[in-house]
Each structure stands twice: as structure tokens, then as C-alpha cells.
Design a protein around this motif. Sequence first.
Motif, PDB file in Angstrom:
ATOM      1  N   TYR A  63       0.832  -1.201   0.000  1.00 13.03           N
ATOM      2  CA  TYR A  63       0.000   0.000   0.000  1.00 13.03           C
ATOM      3  C   TYR A  63       0.865   1.249   0.000  1.00 13.03           C
ATOM      4  CZ  TYR A  63      -3.974  -3.044   0.956  1.00 13.03           C
ATOM      5  OH  TYR A  63      -4.933  -4.004   0.869  1.00 13.03           O
ATOM      6  N   ILE A  64       1.935   1.216   0.821  1.00 12.61           N
ATOM      7  CA  ILE A  64       2.807   2.390   0.902  1.00 12.61           C
ATOM      8  C   ILE A  64       3.423   2.676  -0.457  1.00 12.61           C
ATOM      9  CG2 ILE A  64       4.937   3.297   1.907  1.00 12.61           C
ATOM     10  CD1 ILE A  64       4.165   1.692   4.473  1.00 12.61           C
ATOM     11  N   SER A  65       3.917   1.612  -1.113  1.00 14.38           N
ATOM     12  CA  SER A  65       4.583   1.867  -2.394  1.00 14.38           C
ATOM     13  C   SER A  65       3.569   2.338  -3.442  1.00 14.38           C
ATOM     14  CB  SER A  65       5.337   0.629  -2.870  1.00 14.38           C
ATOM     15  OG  SER A  65       4.466  -0.283  -3.480  1.00 14.38           O
ATOM     16  N   LEU A  66       2.309   1.880  -3.337  1.00 12.61           N
ATOM     17  CA  LEU A  66       1.297   2.391  -4.265  1.00 12.61           C
ATOM     18  C   LEU A  66       1.079   3.881  -4.050  1.00 12.61           C
ATOM     19  CD1 LEU A  66      -1.570  -0.278  -4.337  1.00 12.61           C
ATOM     20  CD2 LEU A  66       0.132   0.187  -6.086  1.00 12.61           C
ATOM     21  N   PHE A  67       0.819   4.253  -2.786  1.00 12.15           N
ATOM     22  CA  PHE A  67       0.431   5.644  -2.534  1.00 12.15           C
ATOM     23  C   PHE A  67       1.597   6.606  -2.647  1.00 12.15           C
ATOM     24  CE2 PHE A  67      -3.249   3.512  -0.573  1.00 12.15           C
ATOM     25  CZ  PHE A  67      -4.231   4.152  -1.317  1.00 12.15           C
ATOM     26  N   LYS A  68       2.804   6.114  -2.340  1.00 16.10           N
ATOM     27  CA  LYS A  68       3.966   6.994  -2.467  1.00 16.10           C
ATOM     28  C   LYS A  68       4.361   7.182  -3.927  1.00 16.10           C
ATOM     29  CE  LYS A  68       7.422   7.147   0.898  1.00 16.10           C
ATOM     30  NZ  LYS A  68       8.515   6.405   1.570  1.00 16.10           N
ATOM     31  N   GLY A  69       3.806   6.325  -4.789  1.00 14.57           N
ATOM     32  CA  GLY A  69       4.104   6.488  -6.202  1.00 14.57           C
ATOM     33  C   GLY A  69       5.434   5.894  -6.619  1.00 14.57           C
ATOM     34  N   THR A  70       5.932   4.897  -5.839  1.00 12.74           N
ATOM     35  CA  THR A  70       7.157   4.216  -6.247  1.00 12.74           C
ATOM     36  C   THR A  70       6.973   3.645  -7.652  1.00 12.74           C
ATOM     37  OG1 THR A  70       7.244   3.522  -3.948  1.00 12.74           O
ATOM     38  CG2 THR A  70       8.924   2.607  -5.422  1.00 12.74           C
ATOM     39  N   ASP A  71       5.782   3.079  -7.860  1.00 11.71           N
ATOM     40  CA  ASP A  71       5.413   2.659  -9.206  1.00 11.71           C
ATOM     41  C   ASP A  71       4.503   3.753  -9.757  1.00 11.71           C
ATOM     42  OD1 ASP A  71       4.347   1.642 -11.466  1.00 11.71           O
ATOM     43  OD2 ASP A  71       3.560  -0.191 -10.555  1.00 11.71           O
ATOM     44  N   THR A  72       5.028   4.535 -10.702  1.00 11.10           N
ATOM     45  CA  THR A  72       4.286   5.709 -11.162  1.00 11.10           C
ATOM     46  C   THR A  72       2.967   5.353 -11.834  1.00 11.10           C
ATOM     47  OG1 THR A  72       5.639   5.627 -13.129  1.00 11.10           O
ATOM     48  CG2 THR A  72       6.246   7.274 -11.461  1.00 11.10           C
ATOM     49  N   THR A  73       2.844   4.094 -12.292  1.00  5.24           N
ATOM     50  CA  THR A  73       1.633   3.763 -13.038  1.00  5.24           C
ATOM     51  C   THR A  73       0.382   3.813 -12.162  1.00  5.24           C
ATOM     52  OG1 THR A  73       1.806   1.394 -12.622  1.00  5.24           O
ATOM     53  CG2 THR A  73       2.903   2.252 -14.602  1.00  5.24           C
ATOM     54  N   PHE A  74       0.536   3.638 -10.832  1.00  6.16           N
ATOM     55  CA  PHE A  74      -0.644   3.614  -9.979  1.00  6.16           C
ATOM     56  C   PHE A  74      -1.441   4.906 -10.098  1.00  6.16           C
ATOM     57  CE2 PHE A  74      -2.637   4.668  -5.882  1.00  6.16           C
ATOM     58  CZ  PHE A  74      -3.559   3.645  -5.821  1.00  6.16           C
ATOM     59  N   TRP A  75      -0.755   6.044  -9.863  1.00  6.87           N
ATOM     60  CA  TRP A  75      -1.476   7.325  -9.912  1.00  6.87           C
ATOM     61  C   TRP A  75      -1.918   7.659 -11.322  1.00  6.87           C
ATOM     62  CZ3 TRP A  75      -3.841   8.855  -5.904  1.00  6.87           C
ATOM     63  CH2 TRP A  75      -3.315   8.608  -4.622  1.00  6.87           C
ATOM     64  N   LEU A  76      -1.107   7.241 -12.313  1.00  4.39           N
ATOM     65  CA  LEU A  76      -1.527   7.464 -13.703  1.00  4.39           C
ATOM     66  C   LEU A  76      -2.840   6.743 -13.983  1.00  4.39           C
ATOM     67  CD1 LEU A  76       1.857   7.126 -15.621  1.00  4.39           C
ATOM     68  CD2 LEU A  76       0.410   9.170 -15.461  1.00  4.39           C
ATOM     69  N   SER A  77      -2.948   5.503 -13.461  1.00  9.66           N
ATOM     70  CA  SER A  77      -4.159   4.752 -13.748  1.00  9.66           C
ATOM     71  C   SER A  77      -5.340   5.278 -12.935  1.00  9.66           C
ATOM     72  CB  SER A  77      -3.943   3.256 -13.511  1.00  9.66           C
ATOM     73  OG  SER A  77      -3.692   3.001 -12.162  1.00  9.66           O
TER      74      SER A  77
END
Lengths: 304, 282
Positions: A63-77
Motif C-alpha cells: 500500500y505504501i509503495s502504491l500511494f507513495k508512487g514508487t510505481d508511477t503507473t498507480f497514480w496514472l491509472s
Amino acid sequence: MRYKEKKLLNAKTKSNLVGWAFALPAVIGFLFLNLVPMLLSGYYSFCDYNIIRKPVWSGFNNYISLFKGTDTTFWLSVKATLLYTVMAVPANLIFSFAIALLLNRDMVGRAFFRSLFYLPCILPAVASSFVWILLMNPDFGLFNVILDFLHLPESKFFWDKSSVLPSIVFMGIWSTGSTQVIFLAGLQNIPRVYYEALEIDGGNAWHKFWSVTLPMVSSTLFFNLVIGIIGALQVFGAAYIITEGGPNNASLFYVFNLWRQAFKYMDMGKASAMAWVLFVVVLLATLVVFKTSNKWVYNEGGDQ
Amino acid sequence: MVVRKNTAYYIKRTLFYLLIGLLAFVCVIPLYWMVRSAFMKNTDIYVMDPFIFWPSKMLWSNFTSAWNSAPFTKYAFNTIVIVAANILGTLLTSSMAAYAFSRVKWKGRGFCFGMILITMMLPGAVTIVPQFLIWRNLHMVDTYVPLILPAFLGGGAFNIFLLRQFFLAIPNDLDEAAEIDGAGKLRIFLQIILPLSKSAMIVVALFTFLGNWNDFFGPIIYLNSKDKFTLAVGLLQFQGDYATKWNLLMAASTIVVAPCILIYLIGQRYLIEGISLTGMKA
């Protein structure tokens, strides 16, 4: 024999057994296709779980890596999906309500037109998407021919990051037949007397629409809104079949991204975390609509 | 005065029919475009000036060459197996569940029905990952079991709900009369409820047909070997392999679409009643 049986099992126990027996397949289905997978996905979302290795507990890492944007695709999607939802839900509602209003008038061939407008809903998404790819081809598609004919600027449709979402919304409007049918059923439930009463009072078409039609279909509108939001947040097909999330991630829909994390990159932990985020968002969106509904949904029977 | 009112009326009516006719026309454009392109020479599809409304020579051979450029006969067979099994399982177990939820009194009924209803709100994406992992652990990936077995486990909340609504509308006197005559719950189900619910069962069968015929999400997740593909996935694959042969792609699409339209023409009355009854679609 029969008499004995009746004595052994009293009617209530027997009824219980019969009920459970008939419902058993569905109950097993609920357990193994929904409940257990839900719990498992909750557990996996707290694990570092690449499909080849065993799941290892990793706390809130996914969850942390999703919200922190470690993987930029999460916020893009998230962005692509929210933009799509904001465009598609009102567009589909307005269009299908307008069609239902037309079909609700006194007319010859209502059943024919209703069936015709519903037709796109039953077509395989794969086949109809291919037709739309051809229709919207920037170089030799019919749509640019029509735009030229009307002296409007051509578009790149699915192949430009600014036009891809409106193009998918437009394609979606084509298959809103089931929403239209639900609206039409709601409209046909409005008692005629209400309109007649307004006519006697000298109301015009606008008054009829504003003070009878709209309040009387508000619960149908509410239902379609909820279903529409839930559906739009889970949009997948267009990204998978047509755009592969592009161009430039403009149509990287959330569920498409989730599917890619799970079945392309085999990151089951991250995919499960994404699934739970989606679940919570869908739940919240539904709750918000429900909470605000008593402000604008008119219930004839008072509280329902 | 009366005459003028009539003229206004007729103008209004004409405009109304023009509008709805125009919308109907726009609605069928994609289908027209698909069929038109399916009959054309591939090079003609790229010609936009002069615009070709309909091919001067209809190339029926496109359909055979499209069908033969991929194992579509195999795909069609696979699809029919999956669709038929799903219809059978769904009709059987969703009607059983609907019967239990509407006409049998048992402890836990309300709770179980509520749980099953909630699954309608559950996003499919939440359960797909663990479902896949469960099937994988059971070594069932790349078989039809994950695509068929769920139909035999209730057949989906929507169908249960639809049939339950329908069963509730059947008068209870019929059951009571049969019970006095000594019929058990199973006989009432088989000989009274089911025969009276033919139209609802047809709706469920139609939705199941369309849902499985059109589904590509399940097959792309569970099937790997090409010879197990369904028509929808075969069509996707076909586009990957023949991206520039638009006429063949449209011919293949037309063939895959045709059974849906045929089924729809036969059953559309039932389908639309089904949607109006439950207020939703599968």
C-alpha cells in the motif's frame, strides 16, 4: 414408511434441510468464488508475493509503495480512470435518459427502436471494438470522412492522448441500451393522471418534465448512477483490446493496470493491494451517492 | 385554427420521427461498416476518395479465407462446449437457489440471500487474483474447469435474483394444493415452479449464452494453449496476426457477431422484459 419418516423429521427440520439442499451449490459458490478469494486477496495484499515464490508477510509495504508512487503507473491509472468516470457517467446517463424520453412518447414502432438501440449491448466487445478501431482510424476511418464533410477538424481518436478518453466514452454511449431500458421502464411507471392534472392547471411541456417526470424517475436515475459509477471505475475492455493503456498512459485504466500487475508482471501482492483499494473506493462512492440521495431522490411512499 | 394546430402537430411528429430515425441510423453505422468491410477487397478499405458505400463486387470468399486463416472451427467448437455447459449449470443451480430463497422456509435463508446479493456489488477485479491462484493450486489452469464450474455453483447472483423475483410472483396456493396432495418440495419445484417459469428460464439461458459467447476476460486469464481458445480470444489473436487485413478481420468479426444477433432476434422480447423486471443486466 412415509408415516414413519414424517414422525422422525418434524416439518421444521425437514424444511430447513430442503432449503439448505437447494441452496447448497450457490452457498458453496459464494464461499469458494467470493468469500475465500476476498479474504485471501486481503491477506496477499500485505504480502510480498511474486507468483514463483511463496507469499511473505510485508506489512503495509504494497500500500505504501502504491500511494507513495514508487510505481508511477498507480497514480496514472487512478487519474485515467477518474477522468473516464467523470466523463462517461454523465454522458451515458444523459444520452440514455434522452433516448428513453424519446421512446416513451406515443409512437409507432417503439418496440422496434427499443430493440435496435439495445442491440449494441449484446455484441461481443472484441468484435465491436475492432469495428470502432476501423471507424476511428485517423487515415481511412469513416469518422474523419464525416468530420471532413462537415468541415470540422479531423481527429486522431484512440491514437492521441487528448482524444483517447472522449473516443472511448463515445464508443461506450453506443452500448448504453440496458440503461435506456431501465429508464424507459421507470418512465412508463409514471401514472398518467399526474400529467393530466398538470395540463388542467395549464402546465406546459417544460413544467411536466421538471415537476413530474424528473422527480418520478429520480429513483431510477439514482439506481443507474450507482450502477454507472461502479461500472465506470472498473472499465477494462477498451484498454485491453484497443489502446493497451496508451497513448502515453492516457487510457491506462485502473483494472487494466491491475490485470497487468497480476498477469503480466506476476506481482500478486501489489495487484491484491490495488484490488482492495478499488473495493474501498467503489464502496465509498456508493455510500456517498446513497448518503446524498435523500436530498434529490423522490420516494412516493415516503421512506423506503 | 384547428387546421393550423394540425399542421404544427404534423411538423412536430415528422421532426420527432426524423430525429429517432437519425439516431437509429447512427446506431447501426458500426454494424453496417463491419459488414461492408467484410465484403471488400482489402485495398478498397483504404480508399476514402471517392467514398465507397458498398462494394461493387461482394467478396464472399473473405469469409472462407478468414475462417481458414486461423483454427476458427476449433474455437467455435470450444466456445459451444463452454457456452452449453454454462447454460446447463446456471439453469440448474440458479433455479435451485432461487427456489430455496423464495418458496422454502429455512434457517439462514435471509442471511445467505443477503450475502449472495452483496456479491453483485463486489468488483470482479477484487476476487480474480486469488481465484486464479486457487485454480492454479488445483492445477486447473489451462482447462475449462475455471470457466465452467462456477456455473454449477449458483450461476451468478444476478440469475438467482432474477429467478427469485419471478418465483415470488407465482401464487402460493399452487404449492399448498400440491402439498395437500402429498407432493414434496422437489416435486413442486420440478412439476409446478419450473414449468411456470419458462420465460424467466429463457432469459437466464439467453444472458448466459451472450455472457459466455462474448467473454474474453475469463479465457485470457485461464487459457494458455491456442487449441483451447474460444472465438472471442481467437478473434483477438487473429487481429494480432493479421493487423492489416481489415477485410478478413471484419469477416471474422461478422461471423462471431452473427450468432449473437440471431439469438437476440429470437429472444429480445424476453431479454428486455428480464432487464425491466430486475432493473439491471448481467
